[in-house]
Design a protein around this motif. Structure first.
Motif, PDB file in Angstrom:
ATOM      1  N   LYS A 377       0.863  -1.169   0.000  1.00 19.94           N
ATOM      2  CA  LYS A 377       0.000   0.000   0.000  1.00 19.94           C
ATOM      3  C   LYS A 377       0.908   1.230   0.000  1.00 19.94           C
ATOM      4  CE  LYS A 377      -3.802  -0.122   2.531  1.00 19.94           C
ATOM      5  NZ  LYS A 377      -4.851  -0.385   1.523  1.00 19.94           N
ATOM      6  N   SER A 378       0.320   2.419  -0.165  1.00 26.35           N
ATOM      7  CA  SER A 378       1.152   3.616  -0.208  1.00 26.35           C
ATOM      8  C   SER A 378       0.471   4.811   0.441  1.00 26.35           C
ATOM      9  CB  SER A 378       1.524   3.955  -1.657  1.00 26.35           C
ATOM     10  OG  SER A 378       0.373   4.262  -2.431  1.00 26.35           O
ATOM     11  N   ASP A 379       1.308   5.777   0.812  1.00 23.67           N
ATOM     12  CA  ASP A 379       0.854   7.027   1.417  1.00 23.67           C
ATOM     13  C   ASP A 379       1.900   8.096   1.126  1.00 23.67           C
ATOM     14  OD1 ASP A 379      -1.616   7.313   2.815  1.00 23.67           O
ATOM     15  OD2 ASP A 379      -0.930   5.922   4.363  1.00 23.67           O
ATOM     16  N   TYR A 459      -2.126   0.702   8.034  1.00 25.25           N
ATOM     17  CA  TYR A 459      -2.544   1.789   7.147  1.00 25.25           C
ATOM     18  C   TYR A 459      -3.579   2.670   7.851  1.00 25.25           C
ATOM     19  CZ  TYR A 459      -4.576   3.968   2.919  1.00 25.25           C
ATOM     20  OH  TYR A 459      -5.054   4.844   1.987  1.00 25.25           O
ATOM     21  N   ALA A 473      -2.200   8.333  -3.113  1.00 20.14           N
ATOM     22  CA  ALA A 473      -1.587   7.022  -3.312  1.00 20.14           C
ATOM     23  C   ALA A 473      -0.799   7.052  -4.612  1.00 20.14           C
ATOM     24  CB  ALA A 473      -2.653   5.929  -3.353  1.00 20.14           C
ATOM     25  N   ASP A 479      -3.223  -0.669  -5.554  1.00 20.78           N
ATOM     26  CA  ASP A 479      -3.877  -1.080  -4.320  1.00 20.78           C
ATOM     27  C   ASP A 479      -5.389  -1.043  -4.536  1.00 20.78           C
ATOM     28  OD1 ASP A 479      -4.706  -1.565  -1.744  1.00 20.78           O
ATOM     29  OD2 ASP A 479      -4.009   0.360  -0.937  1.00 20.78           O
ATOM     30  N   TYR A 498     -10.661   6.257  -6.583  1.00 20.66           N
ATOM     31  CA  TYR A 498      -9.232   5.929  -6.621  1.00 20.66           C
ATOM     32  C   TYR A 498      -8.455   6.922  -7.471  1.00 20.66           C
ATOM     33  CZ  TYR A 498     -10.696   3.556 -10.975  1.00 20.66           C
ATOM     34  OH  TYR A 498     -11.225   3.259 -12.213  1.00 20.66           O
ATOM     35  N   LYS A 501      -7.056   9.887  -5.710  1.00 19.76           N
ATOM     36  CA  LYS A 501      -5.927   9.522  -4.835  1.00 19.76           C
ATOM     37  C   LYS A 501      -4.639   9.367  -5.640  1.00 19.76           C
ATOM     38  CE  LYS A 501      -8.661   7.080  -1.298  1.00 19.76           C
ATOM     39  NZ  LYS A 501      -9.996   7.467  -1.748  1.00 19.76           N
ATOM     40  N   TYR A 502      -4.755   8.722  -6.793  1.00 16.05           N
ATOM     41  CA  TYR A 502      -3.574   8.520  -7.635  1.00 16.05           C
ATOM     42  C   TYR A 502      -3.144   9.797  -8.347  1.00 16.05           C
ATOM     43  CZ  TYR A 502      -4.082   3.375  -7.322  1.00 16.05           C
ATOM     44  OH  TYR A 502      -4.147   2.056  -6.908  1.00 16.05           O
TER      45      TYR A 502
END
Length: 536
Positions: A377-379, A459, A473, A479, A498, A501-502
């Motif tokens: 996952k990412s942040d 997360y 993200a 993810d 999504y 976020k991307y």
């Protein structure tokens, strides 16, 4: 919430085909294969038996599994493609797009198979894989400091080809040699020179793509908007990327690497806290990646602790590096004996965990490190996490069990490029990117559930410390937890969940490009860019 139809953009005959295939009709599957092969033969005028693998082909399983890099998606219960196409020429890609449209079946495009959720080679509806691994030609021109690289090449192959021609040139992309160029570049891949040179896509100057009509377009014929979109917006939403033309970068004859570790017992918290201040602001020739992992303590037997590992590349010599860090990061206590000087290509091997002295030929091996089970996952972190916040994170990591972090610092060149220059928006304002990482050896439903639950728990805990509105993200750390599109009447809204976020503020521009170049949404996956036609 109403459940939307997953296939609204296909005609009724295709829906019947899907129904029959899903309920198992071997004769129909054979018919689909026969029709596809006949169409492909007609389109290419070639004998295509050597590039088409149906499920009855003896080589089907080996071809499918060769580029599955996450063992979670290499089980008997995972849906398999009806056909795998392994093009040898660009015309084969054109024909595959035309024929897949003609018989009405989904295409998944795979270049290296490293997408974390496997969406380049699995689907819940009947599909074929267009596997690009044979299209791997690389042409390096040192005089112009450029290279053309096909989508099926790996990063290791690209680095090797550059090294063959020059010892003082490189390219700022990822550290995994088996990662496919097509997905890496189209998703805005980064590497350990991003603070000096930015992202891989910041150096893309031309490209070739097969569009939804089967035509090959270059930068001039595709136009500025589509060219912008495939430099970080994910190529698979817009067509099939065949190749990219890139600008190489100059690297010094000697670079320096080091790896040091600290534990909670020897000031790891202070080091991590100070790293947040230093790593994004220090000399842009220095990249210091930090890995945080719960491990068993060597001091307090039977207890868990946190290990902080810093792995670094400095585009210069060791003496200068030690001087810089002595002034700006004394808490690290770096000494000259911690450092190793080497050539840039040797640093590529070092970062890929090869032993010192390994030949660059190792970068040509596509089968390194057999696939393991993993979740990522990412942040993004925009303000320094205070020491009491770090101490809470340590407790949560130890409580959760196995999940670790990878912190990748930004700053430098990343802060100089506008968020809208490419679809990748996460530049100025971010101190570092976070990757949540857990890998396990043995398969099984319960094991997978446990590790994924651990990752989601950590997360969730990190919410106060990371970006907000949206919680951003990174596209190349796919993810599916952050949203999936069913492509019904709510397609735009699902995509925005999504997509924002991307891509943050770049999402709507991507939607407009998608609508213009692929209005019927032929190229799609679980997290692709939707079209405006399906907006509610």
């Amino acid at each position: 919430m109403k459940k939307s139809s997953p296939l609204p953009s296909f005609p009724t005959p295709f829906l019947l085909l899907v129904s029959l295939l899903l309920h198992g009709s071997p004769s129909l599957a054979d018919s689909v294969n026969d029709n596809f092969v006949q169409c492909l033969t007609n389109q290419t005028k070639d004998k295509v038996s050597n590039i088409v693998f149906s499920q009855t082909n003896a080589s089907f399983t080996s071809v499918l599994q060769a580029y599955i890099r996450n063992a979670r998606f290499n089980t008997s219960t995972i849906p398999k493609p009806s056909i795998i196409v392994t093009p040898l020429h660009e015309s084969h890609v054109q024909a595959t797009v035309i024929c897949a449209k003609q018989i009405g079946i989904q295409i998944k495009i795979r270049s290296g198979g490293h997408d974390y959720e496997g969406i380049s080679y699995i689907s819940d509806i009947p599909f074929i894989i267009l596997d690009m691994f044979n299209l791997r030609n690389i042409t390096v021109d040192i005089e112009s400091q450029t290279a053309w690289v096909q989508a099926g090449a790996t990063l290791g192959e690209l680095y090797y080809k550059i090294w063959e021609k020059s010892k003082v040139h490189g390219f700022p992309a990822g550290v995994g040699p088996t990662v496919g160029v097509g997905g890496h570049l189209s998703g805005a891949g980064y590497g350990n020179m991003l603070r000096k040179f930015g992202l891989s896509v910041d150096h893309v100057i031309d490209a070739q793509i097969v569009d939804v009509n089967g035509k090959i377009l270059d930068k001039a014929s595709m136009g500025d908007d589509l060219f912008w979109a495939i430099k970080g917006g994910g190529g698979a939403s817009f067509g099939v990327v065949l190749s990219y033309k890139i600008n190489l970068v100059q690297v010094p004859e000697t670079v320096t690497v080091f790896g040091v570790q600290r534990f909670l017992e020897d000031n790891a918290t202070d080091v991590v806290y100070q790293w947040q201040h230093v790593a994004p602001t220090i000399d842009d020739r220095l990249f210091m990646r930090m890995l945080l992992q719960p491990v068993t303590s060597k001091v307090k037997k039977g207890e868990k602790t946190i290990r902080a590992s810093i792995e670094s590349l400095f585009l210069g010599e060791a003496n200068e590096l030690v001087t810089i860090l002595g002034k700006e990061f004394p808490q690290l206590g770096l000494k000259i004996e911690n450092c190793t000087q080497m050539s840039w290509i040797e640093s590529v091997l070092w970062w890929a965990n090869f032993d010192n002295g390994t030949s660059p030929n190792a970068l040509l091996d596509r089968n390194q490190n057999s696939a393991k089970f993993l979740k990522r996952k990412s942040d993004y972190v925009q303000t320094v996490i205070p020491k009491d916040g770090l101490e809470g994170i340590w407790k949560k990591m130890i409580e959760v069990g196995k999940v670790g972090f990878v912190f990748n610092p930004y700053g430098g060149k990343m802060s100089e490029i506008q968020a809208s220059d490419t679809p990748f928006p996460h530049r100025a304002g971010n101190l570092f990117k976070v990757q949540y990482s857990v890998t396990w050896e043995e398969g099984g439903v319960e094991e997978e559930k446990d590790y994924i639950t651990q990752t989601r728990s950590l997360y969730s805990y990190m919410t106060p410390f990371v970006s907000k509105n949206p919680r951003s993200a990174y596209l190349n750390y796919r993810d599916l937890d952050i949203g999936v599109n069913h492509y019904g009447k709510d397609s735009y809204e699902e995509g925005k969940v999504y997509g924002s976020k991307y891509f943050n503020g770049n999402f709507d521009r991507l939607v407009k490009v998608k609508t213009a170049v692929d209005p019927d949404n032929f190229f799609r996956n679980e997290q692709s860019i939707p079209t405006l036609q399906t907006k509610a």
